[in-house]
Design a protein around this motif. Structure first.
Motif, PDB file in Angstrom:
ATOM      1  N   ARG A 104     -29.604  36.077  14.911  1.00  7.29           N
ATOM      2  CA  ARG A 104     -29.059  35.473  16.122  1.00  7.29           C
ATOM      3  C   ARG A 104     -27.583  35.075  15.906  1.00  7.29           C
ATOM      4  O   ARG A 104     -26.731  35.297  16.744  1.00  7.29           O
ATOM      5  CB  ARG A 104     -29.891  34.235  16.475  1.00  7.29           C
ATOM      6  CG  ARG A 104     -30.137  34.067  17.942  1.00  7.29           C
ATOM      7  CD  ARG A 104     -31.019  32.872  18.190  1.00  7.29           C
ATOM      8  NE  ARG A 104     -32.443  33.166  18.081  1.00  7.29           N
ATOM      9  CZ  ARG A 104     -33.398  32.225  18.050  1.00  7.29           C
ATOM     10  NH1 ARG A 104     -33.077  30.941  18.086  1.00  7.29           N
ATOM     11  NH2 ARG A 104     -34.663  32.553  17.973  1.00  7.29           N
ATOM     12  N   ILE A 105     -27.321  34.512  14.737  1.00  3.49           N
ATOM     13  CA  ILE A 105     -25.924  34.123  14.429  1.00  3.49           C
ATOM     14  C   ILE A 105     -25.047  35.377  14.422  1.00  3.49           C
ATOM     15  O   ILE A 105     -23.947  35.401  14.993  1.00  3.49           O
ATOM     16  CB  ILE A 105     -25.849  33.405  13.054  1.00  3.49           C
ATOM     17  CG1 ILE A 105     -26.651  32.113  13.084  1.00  3.49           C
ATOM     18  CG2 ILE A 105     -24.395  33.134  12.666  1.00  3.49           C
ATOM     19  CD1 ILE A 105     -26.804  31.433  11.724  1.00  3.49           C
ATOM     20  N   ALA A 106     -25.534  36.447  13.781  1.00  4.31           N
ATOM     21  CA  ALA A 106     -24.754  37.688  13.688  1.00  4.31           C
ATOM     22  C   ALA A 106     -24.423  38.220  15.076  1.00  4.31           C
ATOM     23  O   ALA A 106     -23.273  38.589  15.361  1.00  4.31           O
ATOM     24  CB  ALA A 106     -25.548  38.728  12.894  1.00  4.31           C
ATOM     25  N   ARG A 107     -25.421  38.231  15.936  1.00  4.09           N
ATOM     26  CA  ARG A 107     -25.192  38.787  17.278  1.00  4.09           C
ATOM     27  C   ARG A 107     -24.211  37.936  18.075  1.00  4.09           C
ATOM     28  O   ARG A 107     -23.373  38.438  18.801  1.00  4.09           O
ATOM     29  CB  ARG A 107     -26.523  38.889  18.037  1.00  4.09           C
ATOM     30  CG  ARG A 107     -27.196  40.231  17.776  1.00  4.09           C
ATOM     31  CD  ARG A 107     -28.393  40.411  18.672  1.00  4.09           C
ATOM     32  NE  ARG A 107     -29.564  40.551  17.834  1.00  4.09           N
ATOM     33  CZ  ARG A 107     -30.540  39.672  17.713  1.00  4.09           C
ATOM     34  NH1 ARG A 107     -30.518  38.549  18.391  1.00  4.09           N
ATOM     35  NH2 ARG A 107     -31.558  39.907  16.925  1.00  4.09           N
ATOM     36  N   GLN A 108     -24.321  36.631  17.917  1.00  3.77           N
ATOM     37  CA  GLN A 108     -23.403  35.730  18.657  1.00  3.77           C
ATOM     38  C   GLN A 108     -21.968  35.921  18.185  1.00  3.77           C
ATOM     39  O   GLN A 108     -21.033  35.852  18.973  1.00  3.77           O
ATOM     40  CB  GLN A 108     -23.799  34.270  18.409  1.00  3.77           C
ATOM     41  CG  GLN A 108     -25.148  33.926  18.949  1.00  3.77           C
ATOM     42  CD  GLN A 108     -25.000  33.084  20.206  1.00  3.77           C
ATOM     43  OE1 GLN A 108     -24.066  33.297  20.970  1.00  3.77           O
ATOM     44  NE2 GLN A 108     -25.906  32.165  20.413  1.00  3.77           N
TER      45      GLN A 108
END
Ligand code: NAD
Length: 493
Positions: A104-108
Motif C-alpha cells: 500500500r505504501i509503495a502504491r501511494q
C-alpha cells in the motif's frame, strides 16, 4: 556573422545562439504544512520542548517550512510506541498482512510521485530529472520489492528460521532523503520490526510526506515513527536503551562514533558510510560513453552521492582525448534551477556543504593540482558550485584521498592493470567503482581485485532494489537492497 559577406555563419549561430528554453516543473500542486510535527504512534504531534527549526530551499535560501526538533522525551515516546507496536501487533500479525501494508505504501508513493519529486528538489536542491526519474521510482520499487519478501522469509534463508530483531533506530543523510528512508523502512517492516526513523535536518520534508502516506495506509500506530532533528537527536536515538538495532547511513566520522557507542551493548548495527569511488577508463573503452558515464558519476546530482565516481583513472594512451572530451562535455552542462527539467546540476544542499567543497578545492590547488571549470554562470542567490576537475594530482593529494561530496573530480593516469588496481584500492574507502573496457575478461579481473562493494561495468550509478549495496573498509558494513538487505533486520535460528 561572416564579416566579409555580412551574412550569418550557420556554424557560428549554432555555437553561440543554441540553448534550451526554460522548462520549470510547476509547484502549484505542492502543499506541505508550515509547521511539520513529529510523527509518533500514528499521529502528528508537536515536540514536548516546543522547538522547531527551519528547512530552506538551497537554490534560493528561502525558508520552506518549520520542522519539529525531537528532544529526549519525544525520542522516549517514539521508542515506547515502536516497542508496544512490535510486541502487540507487528511481530505477531500474519506476514502476508504485513506485506499488504507495505504494498500500500509503495502504491501511494507511485500515485503521488510528482508531488514527492518536486518537494525533494525544493528541499534538497537536486535536479527534478534526478528526483523524478531516480529517487522516487526507486523508493517505490524498494517498498514493492520488500513487500514481496514479507511472507516468504522462510525461503529467503533456506533451512533457517527468521525472527525480527525488534525496534530499529534508523538515521539517514540528506542526499537521497526519500530513497534512504525507503532503503531503511521497507526491509525492517517486511521482516517484522518496528521503526523510529530520523531524517537529516537539511532535507526532512519528503520523510514527513511519507509519514502522511503511512497514516493513510492505516499502518498500526507506532509501527513507523518519524522524528526530526540534528546530530543531538540522532545521538539520543542511538543511545536509547530500548533500541535493538541501529541502521545508519552517513559520514564515516559519525559511523565510528556509533560503533563506539553501541560497543558492549546487545544492539545490532549496520553502517553505510562514505566513499571515494574510482572510475577506470581503459584505452579500449567506448570513449564517448565513458565520458558520459564520468559526467553522470560525479557531476549530476552535484556529486552528492556516496558512490560518486570522484576519482578518475584514465589509461595514458587515451588520457588526452578523454580529458579533452570531458572538458567539452562540461562546457555544455546546465547548472541552475533544480526544478527546470533541463538542469543537469542543481544546488549544493547546504551552506556547510558548499563551504566544505570550497575548502577542498582550495586545498587541492595549494597542493599543486590544476583545476578546470567551465564558464557557466551561477545564480546569485543560493548555494552553487561549478563542476570542477583536478589534473596534476597524485595519490597523496587530499582531493584524491578524502571524500568531498561535491562536483569535484580528481584525474590521474595509469599504464598497467596492476598499477590502476593498486591506485584504486589506495584509499580508506571501498564503496563502489566503475570499469570501462571492451574486454569482458578485463572487467572480471579488475572488478575481482578492486575492494569495493559495487563495481559497475561500462555504466555507472545504476541501482535496483534486488541488488545489494554496501561497502568495505571505512565505507561501512551490512548490505542494503536484495536478499542481503534483510539480514540486518533478522536473527537466524
Ligand atoms: P552525517 O554523518 O553528518 O549525517 C548523517 C545523519 O546522521 C544525519 O541525519 C545527522 O543528523 C545524523 N547525525 C549526525 N551526528 C550524529 C551523531 N553523533 N549520532 C547520530 N546521528 C548523527 O552525514 P551527511 O553529511 O548527512 O551525509 C553525507 C555522508 O553520508 C557522506 O559521507 C556520504 O558518503 C554518506 N552516505 C553514504 C551512503 C551509503 O550508502 N554508503 C549513502 C548516502 C550518503
Amino acid at each position: 556573422m561572416n564579416e566579409s559577406s555580412g551574412t550569418p555563419s550557420k556554424e557560428l549561430d549554432f555555437q553561440t545562439d543554441w540553448t534550451y528554453s526554460p522548462a520549470p516543473e510547476s509547484t502549484d500542486h505542492i502543499e506541505f504544512p508550515e509547521k511539520n510535527d513529529l510523527f509518533i504512534n500514528g499521529k502528528f504531534q508537536p515536540p514536548v520542548n516546543g522547538k522547531y527549526f527551519e528547512t530552506l530551499d538551497p537554490s534560493n535560501e528561502e525558508k520552506l517550512a518549520d520542522v519539529a526538533e525531537a528532544g529526549q522525551e519525544d525520542i522516549a515516546n517514539a521508542v515506547a510506541a515502536a516497542s508496544k507496536a512490535y510486541d502487540k501487533v507487528w511481530s505477531k500479525i500474519d506476514p502476508a498482512e504485513r506485506g499488504k501494508y507495505i504494498y500500500r505504501i509503495a502504491r501511494q508513493i507511485q500515485e503521488r510521485a510528482r508531488e514527492f519529486a518536486v518537494i525533494e528538489s525544493m528541499d534538497g536542491g537536486k535536479p527534478i530529472r534526478e528526483s523524478r526519474d531516480v529517487d522516487i521510482p526507486l523508493s517505490a520499487a524498494h517498498f514493492f520489492y520488500y513487500a514481496g519478501w514479507a511472507d516468504k522469509l522462510d525461503y529467503a534463508f533456506p533451512g533457517r528460521k527468521t525472527k525480527p530483531v525488534g525496534v530499529a533506530g534508523q538515521i539517514i543523510p540528506w542526499n537521497f532523503p526519500l530513497l534512504m528512508a525507503a532503503w531503511k523502512i521497507a526491509p525492517a517492516l517486511a521482516a517484522g520490526n518496528t521503526v523510529v526513523l530520523k531524517p537529516a535536518e537539511s532535507s526532512p520534508l519528503t520523510a514527513m510526506k511519507l509519514a502522511e502516506i503511512i497514516q493513510e495506509a492505516d499502518l498500526p500506530p507506532g509501527v513507523v515513527n518519524i522524528i526530526n532533528g540534528g546530530g543531538e537527536t540522532g545521538r539520543a536515538l542511538v543511545e536509547h536503551p530500548d533500541i535493538d538495532k541501529i541502521a545508519f547511513t552517513g559520514s564515516t566520522e559519525v559511523g565510528k562514533w556509533i560503533m563506539k557507542s553501541v560497543a558492549g551493548t546487545p544492539k545490532k548495527y549496520s553502517l553505510e558510510l562514505g566513499g571515494k569511488a574510482a572510475n577506470i577508463i581503459f584505452e579500449d573503452a567506448p570513449i564517448d560513453q565513458a565520458v558520459e558515464g564520468i559526467v553522470n558519476g560525479i557531476f549530476f546530482n552535484q556529486g552528492h552521492v556516496c558512490c560518486a565516481g570522484s576519482r578518475l583513472f584514465v589509461q595514458e594512451s587515451v588520457a588526452e582525448n578523454v580529458i579533452s572530451k570531458l572538458k567539452d562535455r562540461m562546457d555544455t552542462l546546465i547548472v541552475g534551477n533544480p526544478l527546470d527539467k533541463n538542469t543537469d546540476i542543481g544546488a549544493i544542499n547546504s551552506k556547510t556543504q558548499l563551504e566544505r567543497i570550497k575548502m577542498y578545492v582550495d586545498i587541492g590547488q595549494k597542493e599543486g593540482g590544476q583545476i578546470f571549470q567551465p564558464s557557466c554562470s551561477l545564480p546569485e542567490k543560493g548555494y552553487w558550485y561549478a563542476p570542477t576537475l583536478f589534473t596534476d594530482v597524485s595519490q597523496s593529494h587530499r582531493v584524491v584521498q578524502e571524500e568531498i561530496f561535491g562536483p569535484v573530480l580528481a584525474i590521474q593516469t595509469f599504464r598497467t592493470v596492476d598499477e590502476v588496481i593498486a591506485k584504486a584500492n589506495n584509499t580508506p574507502y571501498g564503496l563502489s567503482g566503475g570499469v570501462w573496457t571492451d574486454k569482458g575478461s578485463k572487467i572480471f579481473n579488475v572488478s575481482r581485485d578492486i575492494r569495493a562493494g559495487v563495481i559497475w561495468a561500462n555504466t555507472f550509478n545504476k541501482f535496483d532494489p534486488s541488488a545489494p549495496f554496501g561497502g568495505y573498509k571505512e565505507s561501512g558494513f551490512g548490505r542494503e537492497g536484495g536478499l542481503e538487505g534483510l539480514l540486518p533486520y533478522v536473527d537466524l535460528d
